[in-house]
Design an enzyme around this catalytic site. Structure first.
Site, mmCIF file in Angstrom:
data_model
loop_
_atom_site.group_PDB
_atom_site.id
_atom_site.type_symbol
_atom_site.label_atom_id
_atom_site.label_comp_id
_atom_site.label_asym_id
_atom_site.label_seq_id
_atom_site.Cartn_x
_atom_site.Cartn_y
_atom_site.Cartn_z
ATOM 1 N N HIS A 1 0.865 -1.186 0.000
ATOM 2 C CA HIS A 1 0.000 0.000 0.000
ATOM 3 C C HIS A 1 0.898 1.231 0.000
ATOM 4 C CE1 HIS A 1 -3.771 -2.026 1.972
ATOM 5 N NE2 HIS A 1 -3.259 -2.747 0.992
ATOM 6 N N CYS B 1 -6.107 1.793 5.986
ATOM 7 C CA CYS B 1 -6.675 0.541 6.477
ATOM 8 C C CYS B 1 -6.017 0.211 7.832
ATOM 9 C CB CYS B 1 -6.417 -0.582 5.471
ATOM 10 S SG CYS B 1 -4.669 -1.057 5.335
ATOM 11 N N GLU C 1 0.949 3.840 1.804
ATOM 12 C CA GLU C 1 1.403 4.233 3.131
ATOM 13 C C GLU C 1 2.561 3.366 3.616
ATOM 14 O OE1 GLU C 1 -1.728 3.507 2.109
ATOM 15 O OE2 GLU C 1 -3.173 4.167 3.624
ATOM 16 N N CYS D 1 -2.126 -0.245 7.635
ATOM 17 C CA CYS D 1 -1.390 1.008 7.480
ATOM 18 C C CYS D 1 -1.476 1.875 8.734
ATOM 19 C CB CYS D 1 -1.886 1.757 6.248
ATOM 20 S SG CYS D 1 -1.525 0.861 4.709
#
Length: 148
Positions: free
Chosen positions: A52, A82, A54, A85
């Site tokens: 992801h 999420c 992040e 993260c």
């Protein structure tokens, strides 16, 4: 010279992710007013479910600073993080989180499990939501509409 618009940089990273066929999420890590990491989602390219934006930004920032603690660092991301993260931000000791669009299905900051509100969360960044929310949401909506 005007201060950089860090969310605009995150949006640029999200647009680049979309151009690669990735879900358009972009993230920027900032310390002392300087960009230390800028990334977009790479889960497909890296064949890595943890890639992801992040997570990639946190890894890049930690590498750039030579520390797993990102004290004094801020994160700008186009979509509400999420749980994975959010946990990484807590463990990295991120100072402030700025995010664009809310994520009612997968978000874990203001939606879902609200990771930072849990008693087991040891570090909570300051959270600012709705930054460039419309642009962030439009990118996501258009990306998924094109795939239906």
């Amino acid at each position: 010279m005007p201060a950089p618009n860090f969310m605009e940089i995150a949006l640029d990273e999200a647009r680049a992710a979309a151009a690669r066929g990735e879900v358009p999420v972009g993230c920027v890590g900032v310390r002392d007013g300087e960009v230390i990491a800028r990334t977009g989602n790479r889960t497909l390219a890296d064949k890595d479910p943890t890639a992801h934006a992040e997570m990639l930004a946190i890894r890049a920032a930690a590498s750039a600073l030579g520390s797993e603690r990102l004290t004094g660092c801020d994160v700008y991301v186009t979509l509400e993080p999420c749980a994975m993260c959010a946990a990484a931000m807590s463990f990295a000791r991120i100072r402030r989180l700025y995010f664009g669009a809310a994520d009612p299905k997968g978000g874990a900051v203001e939606n879902g499990g609200r990771f930072f509100a849990q008693a087991t969360c040891h570090h909570r960044p300051e959270v600012y939501s709705g930054i460039s929310e419309s642009e962030s949401a439009t990118l996501l909506r258009e990306f998924f509409a094109a795939r239906r």
